[in-house]
Design an enzyme around this catalytic site. Structure first.
Site, PDB file in Angstrom:
ATOM      1  CB  ALA A   1      -0.873  -0.128   1.321  1.00 32.08           C
TER       2      ALA A   1
ATOM      3  CG  MET B   1       9.012   1.877   1.276  1.00 35.26           C
ATOM      4  SD  MET B   1       9.230   0.603   2.539  1.00 35.26           S
ATOM      5  CE  MET B   1      10.593   1.380   3.305  1.00 35.26           C
TER       6      MET B   1
ATOM      7  CD  GLU C   1       3.899   3.658   4.833  1.00 37.08           C
ATOM      8  OE1 GLU C   1       5.055   3.522   5.164  1.00 37.08           O
ATOM      9  OE2 GLU C   1       3.028   2.652   4.862  1.00 37.08           O
TER      10      GLU C   1
HETATM   11 ZN   LIG Z   1       5.134  -0.273   8.049  1.00 36.80          ZN
END
Ligand SMILES: [Zn+2]
Length: 1037
Positions: A417, A419, A454
């Site tokens: 999904a 990074m 993130e």
């Molecule tokens: Zn993660």
């Protein structure tokens, strides 16, 4: 990294025939989500394999040289020819004509050849080299040691301090060339430099002592593909505590896949545009440049990227200077990074545009995406919450964000999904772009949580990095836990941590971790091929659940203080789990509490699974209860994975909170540490009619069971006045009861009796928990003869709430979402259950909405129920509706809408259409590679398509495995998604036979699949009839 979430769209259940609805066909089923993967396509022969092949050829020639001394020169020439052939056949990438290194790239040198030596010398030396190599091997054997290049981890004698990396990206032929200069510190003298390099062509290698002008002569170099390393053998040892410079010139492909430095594309104004982007975590930086690719080797990086001026380049740090050349090329020089690991280094070459904002502390935040999305404002939501979240984390952690800028990059394809690359986080478009006019609450929630995740990593992961991958659950568990804390900051009314965490994380992962084939959250791994395996739901969700349990028994403010200390102590460095436990223990001590956190947490992180606590009221002695613990497993017949250790030896130190209640009141909770198999405890105020409730608000990672008398008292309480028990505990009781029954710890009727109180339940969470718990039960029953009895029972439980809530009439604006989230989500859940189980009104409503859309060509379907309506429409109505949705799927440009249209197509009960869809799913022109897995899994959830998907999976396994194999998470998701609802003896046999014929790949997923199907078959055999008997009786009452 964020994996694809399973949260949202949970599952519709199965359809049943309702006579009056002959015109409409069956009910609808699930619309869960999925991950994205990208086609890897057939893998090209790797560079090192190519090199190995041509080296063998060269060696063959060298032998002939010895035999035929007289024709030495001819042989030399021939061997050069052979190298050229080899290189041209399938060899290393060629840099294009524009690059400064292009001339070098055409040199026929193999990787085994050190630069700067006269050709004759190199050729003539091959035989000698071979001898030398053999001698060395023997020497290592005599010492009973693996040579440094054959060990799974890099040898410790060198440490990189700084990298200068200069890249040239040739986007017109998808190659790049690079020059890396690594400053090395020597800890132990050695003749070998061993570092990671994979799938690249190395042109030249030079080693020089830093302070002196002279080089250190390179004896030979070679790749060792088994450990993905490149070895430089020197003529003399590097000396301790001196610093050296290693220079490597290389080139490689910008591959059409998902890992390393890869390319992807999108269409703008009818024209295909390309971009190059990186995904290095966990072990793929080595595909983009030679490096010490383990998280412990933190260094500083100075990156320069040369590209055509029509593109722009991005990296972790801001551009310091750009140098333009006359021929239309430009070199961007980025500022030097702080100390960091290779796996979150990143760069991109694209022609995106951006919008930007600035935080209070001056961090510049930009969102880069394709120009049309930026123009539409699809990135504005993400940009806005990112600014607020940086401020939130800076305040929560009391550590400022470390870099001057943060770019968010929305790319069309990505294996995950998102990074968390430091300063340049990459997101797949579906997880960051949002069109408020056509997005549901769930979609907004997904986007929000991925961003929160993130951003947390900018501290947990990037600033403080795990020492090694066995502790990846620490960074991922924290980021997953903070998804809920951070979302609560943005939307205080949503209560994510107290509510949705339970269904989406705790209940979800307990399903997985209740299998005997589970694994501990902390897993030992060595090989690169195993490292991808640690990124799974156990690491993310169990990690998060354990952290939540820890925070709750420590107290949230002490926990927060401990985290602040931990980040401050270890910033720009690495830390292992014991470092965290120690810091947290100290924080506890400061407030006068003493718990050995390491001792407690080791039991939870090093043992797989979780306990079920059984609380029994002791009838002979007043106020004394018996508490026992055992490992919870769904299928008690399965042999433990580790036969040396029976399930009996599992023990945990359990922070059990417990409360006593009666009809109108519940006591404040007390905490009891349970550490033995069985214990007695005194509970004050335990009266005749009072019930016990364990694991208050489900903060603990375990299940609780009671004697039947206590269950009945709890059911009675829920029926008479459920609000005495908290919302989270109501959801917890439902989930525990369904799962205890499924595993045979509890009679089958108890969960169904608990459900009866739902007609009075006005909170979303217990409904959501029930709906999720019903899902696997529904899948166990949906192809059985008596399915309609079960269906009828559920419909009765849902009917009155469905009537009460009705349908949403219009779309939500943002402020409405904020205030009425709980209500809208509850309404959605009830509509989903009603439509799935065949509520007549629900079906008619869905059909009317679809017909209106088709006839008016205006989509007036409320956003929050679109997926349910589409799926129900496709399953009930004729083929024209399927074709209509198919057409809309092709024409829509909004990523959220595209996805739910595609998923709706899997709801048909027409097997021809399902087969057609399955076959189209592998055509990348039609279905994005990353969405194909979801299509297959969703067809498998449809009872009319389960066998089709299962057959399709087996027929296409080789293709699928080649496509997704390296992104292991996607592969295991596919395996479990296709097999988890198989439940007949025949299907179990098919599964076992299939695995026998394909030994090897995805072994872990397959053993989990076998256990799941065995448990399903066992449940059918032992409990199905018991359930139906009770249902029959109950329906006639
Ligand atoms: Zn993660």
């Amino acid at each position: 990294m964020a994996l694809e979430e399973k949260r949202e769209k949970r599952p519709p259940v199965t359809p049943m025939m309702i006579e009056e609805e002959a015109a409409l066909r069956n009910g609808s089923r699930g619309l869960p989500p999925g991950p994205w993967a990208e086609a890897a396509g057939p893998r090209p022969r790797t560079t090192e394999r190519h090199i190995a092949v041509h080296k063998r050829l060269v060696l063959g020639f060298a032998v002939s040289i010895l035999a035929l001394l007289a024709v030495t020169m001819i042989a030399v020439l021939l061997s050069v020819r052979f190298e050229e052939c080899g290189a041209a056949a399938d060899g290393p990438p060629r840099a294009g004509g524009n690059g400064s290194l292009s001339g070098v790239a055409r040199q026929p040198h193999g990787a085994g050849q050190p630069p700067g030596r006269p050709e004759e010398d190199a050729r003539g030396g091959e035989a000698a080299e071979e001898e030398e190599e053999e001698e060395e091997e023997e020497e290592w054997q005599r010492r009973r040691e693996l040579p440094p290049w054959a060990r799974p981890r890099l040898p410790r004698h060198l440490r990189p301090l700084h990298y200068n990396l200069m890249l040239t990206a040739f986007m017109e032929n998808f190659t790049f060339s690079g020059e890396v200069n690594v400053q090395l510190e020597v800890r132990n003298a050695s003749r070998y430099i061993v570092l990671h390099a994979h799938r690249m062509h190395i042109e030249a290698v030079r080693v020089a002592e830093d302070k002196l002008a002279g080089g250190v002569r390179v004896a030979r170099t070679f790749f060792y593909p088994q450990t993905q390393v490149f070895v430089v053998v020197l003529n003399r040892s590097l000396e301790v505590q001196r610093s050296y410079n290693l220079k490597i010139i290389y080139n490689a492909l910008i591959e059409n896949e998902l890992l390393g430095f890869f390319r992807s594309s999108y269409v703008l104004h009818g024209e295909r545009r390309f971009l190059g982007v990186t995904q290095f975590s966990p072990t793929h930086a080595r595909k983009a440049f030679p490096c010490f690719d383990e998280p412990i080797y933190k260094a500083t990086f100075k990156i320069s990227i040369r590209h055509q001026a029509t593109y722009l380049s991005l990296s972790n740090m801001p551009v310091e200077t750009s140098v333009f050349e006359e021929d239309g090329w430009v070199t961007d020089h980025f500022s030097q990074t702080p100390l960091m690991s290779t796996y979150y280094l990143a760069w991109a070459v694209c022609n995106f545009t951006y919008r930007e904002t600035v935080t209070k502390s001056g961090v510049v935040v930009r969102l880069y995406a394709r120009p049309d999305a930026i123009r539409r404002g699809s990135g504005d939501y993400a940009l806005n919450i990112t600014r607020r979240l940086i401020e939130f984390y800076e305040d929560y952690f009391k550590v400022p964000y470390s870099l001057p800028k943060l770019d968010l990059l929305a790319v069309p394809k990505h294996p995950y999904a998102a990074m968390e690359n430091w300063g340049l986080s990459v997101f797949v478009e579906q997880r960051i772009l949002l069109d408020p006019s056509i997005s549901s609450i769930l979609y907004l929630l997904d986007v929000t949580m991925v961003i929160v995740h993130e951003l947390c990593h900018q501290w947990f992961g990037d600033l403080v990095t795990p020492v090694w991958w066995e502790d990846v659950w620490l960074k991922e568990g924290f980021a997953h836990y903070f998804e809920f804390i951070g979302t609560d900051y943005l939307y205080p009314g949503w209560n994510m941590e107290k509510q949705r965490f339970l269904t989406d994380v705790l209940h979800e992962v307990m399903l997985l971790d209740g299998l005997a084939s589970s694994h501990p959250v902390s897993q030992e791994v060595q090989q690169a091929s195993d490292i991808d395996r640690v990124f799974d739901w156990i690491a993310y969700k169990k990690g998060a659940a354990l952290i939540r349990m820890l925070a709750s028994f420590m107290g949230h403010s002490v926990f927060q203080m401990g985290l602040q200390d931990y980040l401050t102590i270890h910033k720009y460095g690495n830390a292992a789990r014991n470092d965290l436990w120690n810091t947290l223990s100290k924080a506890l001590k400061r407030v006068g509490k003493s718990v050995n956190i390491q001792e407690v947490m080791d039991q939870w992180t090093l043992q797989m699974g979780y306990p079920v606590i059984t609380i029994l009221g002791n009838e002979t002695t007043d106020n004394i209860i018996d508490i026992s613990q055992e490992r919870f497993v769904y299928d008690s017949d399965t042999k433990p994975k580790d036969p040396a250790r029976g399930d009996n030896s599992y023990l945990w130190q359990i922070p059990l909170t417990i409360a006593v209640g009666n009809t109108s009141h519940i006591s404040s909770e007390a905490i009891i540490w349970v550490s033995n198999k069985s214990e007695h405890h005194r509970i004050p105020a335990l009266e005749e009619a009072s019930w016990l409730l364990g694991n208050i608000n489900q903060t603990g990672y375990f299940r609780v069971n009671y004697d039947i008398r206590n269950w009945k008292l709890l059911i009675n309480q829920l029926t008479r006045n459920h609000e005495v028990i908290s919302v989270s505990n109501r959801a917890g009781l439902i989930d525990d009861a369904f799962n205890l029954a499924r595993a045979g710890y509890l009679p089958q009727n108890i969960p169904l009796e608990i459900m009866r109180y739902l007609s009075e339940e006005k909170d979303f969470l217990p409904w959501h928990a029930a709906s999720r718990a019903l899902y696997p039960l529904d899948k166990l029953l949906d192809r059985t003869e008596n399915y309609n009895i079960f269906n009828e029972y559920i419909l009765r439980q849902v009917a009155s709430m469905y009537l009460k809530l009705g349908w949403p009439t219009n779309n939500l604006n943002k402020s409405l979402v904020q205030s009425s989230y709980q209500h809208e989500e509850l309404r959605r859940e009830v509509i989903m259950l009603a439509c799935s189980f065949g509520n007549k009104h629900c079906h008619q409503q869905a059909a009317t909405l679809i017909s209106d859309w088709i006839s008016s060509n205006r989509n007036r379907i409320p956003l929050n129920v679109r997926d349910i309506v589409y799926c129900t429409g496709v399953s009930l109505m004729d083929e024209d509706v399927w074709e209509f949705i198919w057409m809309k799927f092709h024409s829509t440009t909004a990523v959220s809408e595209k996805k739910i249209l595609l998923e709706a197509l899997t709801c048909s009960d027409d097997r021809n259409l399902l087969n057609r869809l399955l076959n189209l799913s592998l055509n990348s022109e039609v279905v994005l590679d990353q969405d194909a897995i979801d299509v297959i899994i969703h067809v498998a959830r449809n009872p009319h398509g389960r066998d089709l998907a299962w057959k399709f999976f087996r027929d296409k396994w080789k293709i699928l495995n080649a496509r997704y194999g390296e992104a292991l998470f996607m592969n295991s998701k596919l395996v479990s998604g296709v097999t988890e609802f198989l439940n007949t003896e025949g299907e179990l046999r098919e599964l076992k036979n299939f695995i026998k014929s394909y030994e090897g790949g995805a072994a872990v997923s397959f053993s989990r699949a076998v256990e799941t199907v065995e448990a399903n078959v066992r449940w059918q055999r032992l409990y199905k009839e018991e359930l139906f008997q009770w249902l029959r009786k109950s329906l006639t009452q």
